[in-house]
Design a protein around this motif. Structure first.
Motif, PDB file in Angstrom:
ATOM      1  N   SER A   1       4.809  13.636   0.189  1.00  0.00           N
ATOM      2  CA  SER A   1       5.143  12.513   1.064  1.00  0.00           C
ATOM      3  C   SER A   1       4.563  11.223   0.512  1.00  0.00           C
ATOM      4  N   ILE A   2       5.398  10.210   0.460  1.00  0.00           N
ATOM      5  CA  ILE A   2       4.976   8.894   0.017  1.00  0.00           C
ATOM      6  C   ILE A   2       5.015   7.981   1.231  1.00  0.00           C
ATOM      7  N   TYR A   3       3.851   7.446   1.595  1.00  0.00           N
ATOM      8  CA  TYR A   3       3.752   6.510   2.712  1.00  0.00           C
ATOM      9  C   TYR A   3       3.701   5.097   2.147  1.00  0.00           C
ATOM     10  N   ILE A   4       4.634   4.273   2.567  1.00  0.00           N
ATOM     11  CA  ILE A   4       4.734   2.904   2.082  1.00  0.00           C
ATOM     12  C   ILE A   4       4.487   1.986   3.273  1.00  0.00           C
ATOM     13  N   THR A   5       3.515   1.083   3.157  1.00  0.00           N
ATOM     14  CA  THR A   5       3.195   0.157   4.234  1.00  0.00           C
ATOM     15  C   THR A   5       3.266  -1.271   3.705  1.00  0.00           C
ATOM     16  N   ASN A   6       3.973  -2.112   4.415  1.00  0.00           N
ATOM     17  CA  ASN A   6       4.063  -3.529   4.060  1.00  0.00           C
ATOM     18  C   ASN A   6       2.836  -4.234   4.633  1.00  0.00           C
ATOM     19  N   LEU A   7       1.896  -4.589   3.783  1.00  0.00           N
ATOM     20  CA  LEU A   7       0.664  -5.242   4.225  1.00  0.00           C
ATOM     21  C   LEU A   7       0.779  -6.761   4.264  1.00  0.00           C
ATOM     22  N   SER A   8       1.914  -7.300   3.834  1.00  0.00           N
ATOM     23  CA  SER A   8       2.072  -8.756   3.840  1.00  0.00           C
ATOM     24  C   SER A   8       2.494  -9.251   5.217  1.00  0.00           C
ATOM     25  N   ASP A   9       2.484 -10.564   5.375  1.00  0.00           N
ATOM     26  CA  ASP A   9       2.902 -11.182   6.639  1.00  0.00           C
ATOM     27  C   ASP A   9       4.403 -11.409   6.694  1.00  0.00           C
ATOM     28  N   LYS A  10       5.098 -11.098   5.610  1.00  0.00           N
ATOM     29  CA  LYS A  10       6.547 -11.314   5.540  1.00  0.00           C
ATOM     30  C   LYS A  10       7.266  -9.990   5.332  1.00  0.00           C
ATOM     31  N   PRO A  11       8.518  -9.909   5.765  1.00  0.00           N
ATOM     32  CA  PRO A  11       9.292  -8.692   5.485  1.00  0.00           C
ATOM     33  C   PRO A  11       9.468  -8.500   3.977  1.00  0.00           C
TER      34      PRO A  11
ATOM     35  N   LEU B   1       0.848  -1.173   0.000  1.00  0.00           N
ATOM     36  CA  LEU B   1       0.000   0.000   0.000  1.00  0.00           C
ATOM     37  C   LEU B   1       0.889   1.229   0.000  1.00  0.00           C
ATOM     38  N   ILE B   2       0.687   2.104  -0.961  1.00  0.00           N
ATOM     39  CA  ILE B   2       1.381   3.382  -0.924  1.00  0.00           C
ATOM     40  C   ILE B   2       0.354   4.490  -1.051  1.00  0.00           C
ATOM     41  N   GLU B   3       0.602   5.539  -0.339  1.00  0.00           N
ATOM     42  CA  GLU B   3      -0.264   6.698  -0.309  1.00  0.00           C
ATOM     43  C   GLU B   3       0.592   7.908  -0.602  1.00  0.00           C
ATOM     44  N   THR B   4       0.123   8.812  -1.406  1.00  0.00           N
ATOM     45  CA  THR B   4       0.864  10.036  -1.662  1.00  0.00           C
ATOM     46  C   THR B   4       0.055  11.194  -1.111  1.00  0.00           C
ATOM     47  N   VAL B   5       0.706  12.007  -0.302  1.00  0.00           N
ATOM     48  CA  VAL B   5       0.022  13.099   0.369  1.00  0.00           C
ATOM     49  C   VAL B   5       0.846  14.365   0.209  1.00  0.00           C
ATOM     50  N   LEU B   6       0.167  15.464  -0.003  1.00  0.00           N
ATOM     51  CA  LEU B   6       0.855  16.755  -0.028  1.00  0.00           C
ATOM     52  C   LEU B   6       0.709  17.396   1.342  1.00  0.00           C
ATOM     53  N   ASN B   7       1.823  17.657   1.980  1.00  0.00           N
ATOM     54  CA  ASN B   7       1.832  18.353   3.266  1.00  0.00           C
ATOM     55  C   ASN B   7       2.274  19.783   3.020  1.00  0.00           C
ATOM     56  N   VAL B   8       1.615  20.724   3.640  1.00  0.00           N
ATOM     57  CA  VAL B   8       2.010  22.118   3.490  1.00  0.00           C
ATOM     58  C   VAL B   8       2.545  22.597   4.829  1.00  0.00           C
ATOM     59  N   ASN B   9       3.757  23.102   4.811  1.00  0.00           N
ATOM     60  CA  ASN B   9       4.281  23.791   5.980  1.00  0.00           C
ATOM     61  C   ASN B   9       4.842  25.114   5.504  1.00  0.00           C
ATOM     62  N   ILE B  10       5.182  25.959   6.413  1.00  0.00           N
ATOM     63  CA  ILE B  10       5.610  27.299   6.011  1.00  0.00           C
ATOM     64  C   ILE B  10       6.922  27.270   5.236  1.00  0.00           C
ATOM     65  N   ALA B  11       7.838  26.396   5.607  1.00  0.00           N
ATOM     66  CA  ALA B  11       9.145  26.403   4.962  1.00  0.00           C
ATOM     67  C   ALA B  11       9.072  25.901   3.525  1.00  0.00           C
ATOM     68  N   ASN B  12       8.492  24.743   3.322  1.00  0.00           N
ATOM     69  CA  ASN B  12       8.508  24.125   2.009  1.00  0.00           C
ATOM     70  C   ASN B  12       7.478  23.002   1.971  1.00  0.00           C
TER      71      ASN B  12
ATOM     72  N   GLU C   1       9.320  -4.558   7.844  1.00  0.00           N
ATOM     73  CA  GLU C   1       8.725  -5.730   8.485  1.00  0.00           C
ATOM     74  C   GLU C   1       7.223  -5.749   8.189  1.00  0.00           C
ATOM     75  N   SER C   2       6.577  -6.857   8.479  1.00  0.00           N
ATOM     76  CA  SER C   2       5.139  -6.971   8.299  1.00  0.00           C
ATOM     77  C   SER C   2       4.432  -5.850   9.046  1.00  0.00           C
ATOM     78  N   ARG C   3       3.530  -5.131   8.360  1.00  0.00           N
ATOM     79  CA  ARG C   3       2.728  -4.024   8.895  1.00  0.00           C
ATOM     80  C   ARG C   3       3.534  -2.761   9.216  1.00  0.00           C
ATOM     81  N   GLU C   4       4.814  -2.750   8.901  1.00  0.00           N
ATOM     82  CA  GLU C   4       5.627  -1.562   9.141  1.00  0.00           C
ATOM     83  C   GLU C   4       5.401  -0.546   8.026  1.00  0.00           C
TER      84      GLU C   4
END
Length: 126
Positions: free
Chosen positions: A16-26, A1-12, A60-63
């Motif tokens: 952000s790409i969030y990568i989650t291992n949904l399998s039971d194995k590393p 599972l990957i999610e792409t999100v735009l975060n806005v902060n004052i500097a820049n 790792e799994s779920r990391e």
């Protein structure tokens, strides 16, 4: 599972790409690339340089892992060469050759977030 999100902060604002291992194995993340809907100088896939040793990265799994790109850097290298309605998405590859794609963002959407940060910076400067 990957999610792409735009975060806005004052500097820049960051892409952000969030990568989650949904399998039971590393699993091992080999790389993240940006894919454009239009070719630029014959290419539609771009690797943003990473610090040495960042990849491959074991999950790792779920990391989960968050990888961030500076939108300013992406703009100067890729986005400024695209029309506002063109899109980009992230592709994450594993060391076993599997690839996973994120949702798409239009250039206009990303640039809009950059403009918000610029406006916030202007208000913060005395």
């Amino acid at each position: 599972l990957i999610e792409t999100v735009l975060n806005v902060n004052i500097a820049n604002p960051l892409l952000s790409i969030y990568i989650t291992n949904l399998s039971d194995k590393p699993t091992f993340i080999d790389n993240t690339i940006l894919h454009t809907s239009k070719r630029i100088n014959g290419d539609d896939k771009f690797t943003v340089p990473h610090p040495k040793g960042m990849f491959p990265r074991k999950l790792e799994s779920r990391e989960s892992y968050k990888h961030e790109y500076s939108t300013t850097s992406i703009y100067s290298q890729v986005l400024k060469n695209l029309d506002p309605t063109e899109t980009i998405k992230a592709i994450v590859t594993t060391t076993t050759g599997k690839s996973y794609k994120s949702n798409k963002f239009t250039v206009q959407h990303i640039v809009g977030h950059m403009e918000v940060a610029t406006n916030l910076n202007a208000k913060e400067t005395p």
